[in-house]
Design a protein around this motif. Structure first.
Motif, short mmCIF file in Angstrom:
data_model
loop_
_atom_site.label_atom_id
_atom_site.label_comp_id
_atom_site.label_asym_id
_atom_site.label_seq_id
_atom_site.Cartn_x
_atom_site.Cartn_y
_atom_site.Cartn_z
N ILE A 180 17.51 -26.88 26.64
CA ILE A 180 18.17 -25.75 27.05
C ILE A 180 17.10 -25.10 27.91
O ILE A 180 17.41 -24.29 28.93
CB ILE A 180 18.98 -25.27 26.16
N GLY A 181 15.95 -24.67 27.22
CA GLY A 181 15.03 -23.85 27.95
C GLY A 181 14.52 -24.46 29.19
O GLY A 181 14.26 -23.78 30.11
N ALA A 182 14.35 -25.88 29.37
CA ALA A 182 13.98 -26.29 30.64
C ALA A 182 14.94 -26.33 31.72
O ALA A 182 14.76 -25.92 32.63
CB ALA A 182 13.87 -27.80 30.26
N CYS A 183 16.16 -26.47 31.46
CA CYS A 183 17.22 -26.24 32.13
C CYS A 183 17.45 -24.71 32.77
O CYS A 183 17.77 -24.57 33.95
CB CYS A 183 18.61 -26.52 31.46
N ILE A 184 17.22 -23.71 31.89
CA ILE A 184 17.25 -22.58 32.29
C ILE A 184 15.99 -22.22 33.20
O ILE A 184 15.88 -21.44 34.31
CB ILE A 184 17.15 -21.42 31.08
N TRP A 185 14.99 -22.60 32.85
CA TRP A 185 13.55 -22.61 33.68
C TRP A 185 13.84 -23.07 35.24
O TRP A 185 13.42 -22.52 36.21
CB TRP A 185 12.46 -23.31 33.02
N ILE A 186 14.46 -24.37 35.32
CA ILE A 186 14.66 -25.00 36.55
C ILE A 186 15.78 -24.38 37.44
O ILE A 186 15.39 -23.99 38.60
CB ILE A 186 15.07 -26.40 35.98
N ALA A 187 16.68 -23.77 36.80
CA ALA A 187 17.89 -22.94 37.50
C ALA A 187 17.21 -21.61 38.03
O ALA A 187 17.40 -21.27 39.14
CB ALA A 187 18.83 -22.72 36.38
N ASP A 188 16.35 -21.00 36.95
CA ASP A 188 15.78 -19.77 37.53
C ASP A 188 14.89 -20.11 38.76
O ASP A 188 14.74 -19.25 39.58
CB ASP A 188 14.92 -19.34 36.23
N TYR A 189 14.07 -21.17 38.63
CA TYR A 189 13.19 -21.50 39.69
C TYR A 189 13.86 -21.69 41.21
O TYR A 189 13.63 -21.12 42.21
CB TYR A 189 12.27 -22.77 39.39
N PHE A 190 15.04 -22.33 41.00
CA PHE A 190 15.82 -22.60 42.23
C PHE A 190 16.66 -21.40 42.80
O PHE A 190 16.64 -21.15 44.05
CB PHE A 190 16.93 -23.68 41.86
N PHE A 191 17.05 -20.39 41.93
CA PHE A 191 17.44 -19.26 42.05
C PHE A 191 16.66 -18.44 42.92
O PHE A 191 16.83 -17.42 43.65
CB PHE A 191 18.25 -18.50 41.04
N ILE A 192 15.47 -18.07 42.36
CA ILE A 192 14.44 -17.18 42.89
C ILE A 192 14.05 -17.81 44.39
O ILE A 192 13.93 -17.00 45.26
CB ILE A 192 13.08 -17.26 41.91
N ASN A 193 13.80 -19.19 44.56
CA ASN A 193 13.53 -19.76 45.80
C ASN A 193 14.56 -19.62 46.66
O ASN A 193 14.24 -19.11 48.13
CB ASN A 193 13.08 -21.07 45.67
N GLY A 194 15.87 -19.59 46.23
CA GLY A 194 17.01 -19.33 47.08
C GLY A 194 17.00 -17.97 47.37
O GLY A 194 17.35 -17.87 48.81
N ILE A 195 16.64 -16.98 46.74
CA ILE A 195 16.84 -15.74 47.05
C ILE A 195 15.70 -15.32 48.03
O ILE A 195 15.80 -14.77 48.90
CB ILE A 195 16.93 -14.69 45.89
N GLN A 196 14.82 -16.19 47.86
CA GLN A 196 13.50 -15.66 48.64
C GLN A 196 13.81 -16.33 50.11
O GLN A 196 13.36 -15.67 51.04
CB GLN A 196 12.22 -16.09 48.12
N LEU A 197 14.53 -17.41 50.11
CA LEU A 197 14.67 -18.06 51.53
C LEU A 197 15.63 -17.01 52.24
O LEU A 197 15.76 -16.75 53.23
CB LEU A 197 15.15 -19.44 51.00
N ILE A 198 16.58 -16.87 51.58
CA ILE A 198 17.97 -15.81 52.08
C ILE A 198 16.95 -14.51 52.70
O ILE A 198 17.44 -14.04 53.78
CB ILE A 198 18.71 -15.48 50.99
N ILE A 199 16.22 -13.87 51.86
CA ILE A 199 15.37 -12.60 52.25
C ILE A 199 14.59 -12.79 53.58
O ILE A 199 14.58 -12.23 54.39
CB ILE A 199 14.40 -11.99 51.12
N THR A 200 13.87 -14.12 53.67
CA THR A 200 13.15 -14.44 54.83
C THR A 200 13.92 -14.57 56.15
O THR A 200 13.60 -14.37 57.19
CB THR A 200 12.22 -15.57 54.52
N PHE A 201 15.01 -15.06 55.80
CA PHE A 201 16.34 -15.30 56.91
C PHE A 201 16.69 -14.01 57.56
O PHE A 201 17.04 -13.83 58.80
CB PHE A 201 17.27 -16.06 56.92
N LEU A 202 16.81 -12.94 56.40
CA LEU A 202 17.30 -11.76 57.00
C LEU A 202 16.41 -10.71 57.66
O LEU A 202 16.90 -9.66 58.04
CB LEU A 202 17.95 -11.08 55.76
N LYS A 203 15.15 -11.17 57.45
CA LYS A 203 14.25 -10.32 58.05
C LYS A 203 14.06 -10.29 59.59
O LYS A 203 14.17 -11.32 60.34
CB LYS A 203 12.86 -10.17 57.53
#
Length: 69
Positions: free
Chosen positions: A46-69
C-alpha cells in the motif's frame, strides 16, 4: 462505609478480570509470525502504491504548471 464499598468493588473488578483473562484463547507463535508478515507485506504494498501515485500526481501538476506559464 464508603471506603469498604470501594474496596469490595475493586476486589470484585479484579476477580472478574481474572475470570475473563482465563477465557482468552491465545494464538500460537506460528500464526502470530504469519499474520505479522502478512500485515507488513500489505503495508509495504500500500505504501508503494501511494508513493507511485504521489510521484505521478506531482509530475502531472508540474507539467500542467509549465504549460500554463
Amino acid at each position: 462505609m464508603a471506603e469498604e464499598a470501594k474496596k469490595k468493588d475493586r476486589t470484585r473488578w479484579f476477580r472478574e478480570m481474572k475470570s475473563e483473562m482465563k477465557k482468552i484463547v491465545w494464538t500460537d507463535r506460528k500464526t502470530v509470525v504469519k499474520d505479522t508478515g502478512t500485515v507488513l507485506l500489505c503495508s509495504l504494498l500500500i505504501g508503494a502504491c501511494i508513493w507511485i501515485a504521489d510521484y505521478f500526481f506531482i509530475n502531472g501538476i508540474q507539467l500542467i504548471i509549465t504549460f500554463l506559464k
